[in-house]
Design a protein around this motif. Structure first.
Motif, short mmCIF file in Angstrom:
data_model
loop_
_atom_site.label_atom_id
_atom_site.label_comp_id
_atom_site.label_asym_id
_atom_site.label_seq_id
_atom_site.Cartn_x
_atom_site.Cartn_y
_atom_site.Cartn_z
N GLY A 1 21.81 -48.30 -147.17
CA GLY A 1 22.59 -48.68 -148.36
C GLY A 1 23.47 -49.88 -148.09
O GLY A 1 23.57 -50.79 -148.92
N ALA B 1 21.33 -53.01 -147.91
CA ALA B 1 20.91 -53.37 -149.28
C ALA B 1 22.08 -53.97 -150.05
O ALA B 1 21.93 -54.97 -150.76
N LEU C 1 28.25 -50.78 -153.75
CA LEU C 1 27.31 -50.12 -152.84
C LEU C 1 27.76 -50.28 -151.38
O LEU C 1 27.66 -49.33 -150.58
N ARG D 1 30.46 -47.67 -150.96
CA ARG D 1 29.94 -46.29 -150.89
C ARG D 1 29.24 -46.00 -149.56
O ARG D 1 29.21 -44.87 -149.10
N LEU E 1 15.56 -45.89 -151.69
CA LEU E 1 16.37 -45.28 -150.64
C LEU E 1 17.27 -44.24 -151.29
O LEU E 1 17.99 -44.56 -152.23
N ARG F 1 20.34 -42.87 -150.72
CA ARG F 1 21.47 -43.07 -149.82
C ARG F 1 22.27 -41.79 -149.64
O ARG F 1 22.77 -41.49 -148.57
N VAL G 1 14.84 -52.30 -144.14
CA VAL G 1 15.44 -52.71 -145.42
C VAL G 1 15.60 -54.24 -145.45
O VAL G 1 15.25 -54.90 -146.43
N PHE H 1 13.77 -57.01 -148.05
CA PHE H 1 14.52 -58.00 -148.83
C PHE H 1 14.07 -59.42 -148.52
O PHE H 1 14.08 -60.28 -149.39
#
Lengths: 306, 306
Positions: A206, A209, A218, A221, B150, B152, B208, B212
């Motif tokens: 996360g 990303a 995000l 979090r 994902l 999370r 990840v 991207f």
């Protein structure tokens, strides 16, 4: 060019969910270093200001890292190093990494950049080995590459640059108690539950990303650590108060910087970073332990010419 | 609109380093489902072809997932469902998730999309609970969102869409032996070493980042699993041979799909995916176990209208 003055950034390693793999470079706090080519072979540390550290090459991380580069290069001469040590050793914001990274970056620059950033990280890791018995890359990698770096693998060494959202700031408080990296590793458990592992890699995914997508919410979090923080935070006076108050003041997330005692927050924008710094002051003033607070944009360049 | 026919994609969960958090949707293999509004309340499964599965609502994952949505909606009528079940149950490519995801997506569509994708995942997870005792999201999330997802966090449920590089294909072999998800969870250890955890979250971060950045090499390097694969692969005949031969044939990476027995590879481009399929055929033909092989682009849409 025969001499160069560089800024060697402080760094935040681990970054909550990225224990031992993630790090980021700071802009507002770091050492300064002057490196000069000399006709004589070898490396000499001629001056250290700011901190009382050994100038003997084999006892100084910059000396060890520099010698490693020198051994690998076909350069005939040597280097003289002056260090203005502004990052306090044992602070948890990559004091040794700044010296190791700075010296190899500067030497490489003076030699016409024969080595890649990845090779520089490998040389600087030898300095880290002197400092903490383990050749970690999670501080030296962001110091050299800048921004956020992920150490995906050590064997072979694989370092991935992760983009930095433009408004990302860090506020860091350094309570001036000493926690040695080697000590703070010893208290960690060798095993973790699979369940906590799953939460950790979910959060790391996360966070990566969020950094790619400029998704500050995000990022916030994802700044969770159920593995190391619950253990190490016990060593840091008022960790919970700093964390709770910083989050209340608007920080995206908060955690231990490296192996502590510094506590970092990530913030969106300078105003939020300053708010958080104020809250940290209010929280720590009554504690009776000396402390520094740093407000810094994430440094996307790493070591740079001053 | 009173009726809709949808394609419900098969999915690959875990994806090596993303145990319990990562999943991706496939395009070339999936169920088909017709969902019709009815004036009578409730849900009826009128027909199941392809597999011998219960039509009783509380014993069928599509029924359970559909009922969960119906309970939350203010729609007065009901639905009739016909399922053409093309994904074999117990294959490890999200057979139950396809039915759960497909039915809630189709019902939501017929009702004018009152629910978000995140809510649909929550409804579909009730179907997963029926199938494997645990309300997992790592198959239903990619089935509904498409592409890579994902998970999370479960509490609160937080699903992040990760972009899919345009040339990414999967080749999957399904050896037709049965491994129940609940059984294959039981053999996992409750604890892992911190060291293996660090490698796992380093790899997940790398994967990840690779997705991207369209960095196929990085995607490949990151497809490592030192935690679950060494244990579960023992249950899958010739896992090592399939993996080694697929990597030799050019696959970016290879691992267990979900809880197995299917083995997946990711490949750059259709030609490579076909090469890998050929290698899998050669490797499995002499084994004497029936098998299917699927070649599929990653499906970036999830459930879609047929």
């Amino acid at each position: 060019m025969d001499a160069i003055k560089v800024f060697c950034p402080a760094t935040i390693a681990n970054v909550s969910c990225g224990f031992d793999v993630l790090g980021l470079a700071l802009d507002a706090v770091g050492d300064e270093m002057i490196v000069r080519k000399t006709p004589e072979k070898g490396i000499k540390i001629t001056k250290i200001t700011g901190q009382d550290l050994p100038t003997a090459i084999n006892k100084n991380v910059a000396g060890v890292a520099g010698l490693t580069l020198l051994d690998k290069s076909d350069y005939d001469g040597g280097f003289e190093i002056e260090i203005d040590k502004r990052i306090k050793p044992g602070s948890g914001i990559g004091s040794s990494a700044a010296s190791s990274a700075g010296v190899v970056w500067a030497m490489n620059h003076l030699l016409g950049n024969p080595f890649s950033n990845l090779e520089l990280v490998q040389f600087a890791m030898e300095g880290e080995k002197l400092a903490s018995d383990v050749a970690h890359a999670d501080n030296v990698a962001p110091a050299i590459f800048g921004g956020f770096t992920l150490v995906r693998s050590y064997d072979p060494l694989d370092i991935i640059s992760i983009p930095t959202p433009a408004e990302l700031y860090a506020t860091v408080i350094h309570p001036q108690i000493e926690i040695k990296t080697s000590e703070s590793r010893k208290i960690l458990k060798t095993n973790i539950t699979l369940e906590k592992g799953i939460r950790q890699w979910g959060n790391l995914g996360g966070l990566v990303a969020g950094l790619f997508q400029n998704d500050y919410e995000l990022i916030g979090r994802s700044l969770e650590d159920h593995i190391v923080e619950p253990i190490r935070s016990i060593l840091i006076p008022e960790f919970d108060a700093i964390k709770n108050n910083s989050l209340e003041a608007g920080a995206l997330g908060c955690g231990i910087s490296g192996s502590g005692p510094s506590i970092f927050t990530l913030c969106k924008g300078e105003d939020m970073a300053k708010n958080v710094a104020q809250t940290m002051h209010k929280t720590y003033e009554p504690v009776g332990i000396d402390y520094d607070i740093h407000i810094s944009k994430v440094n996307t360049h790493g070591v740079k010419i001053r």
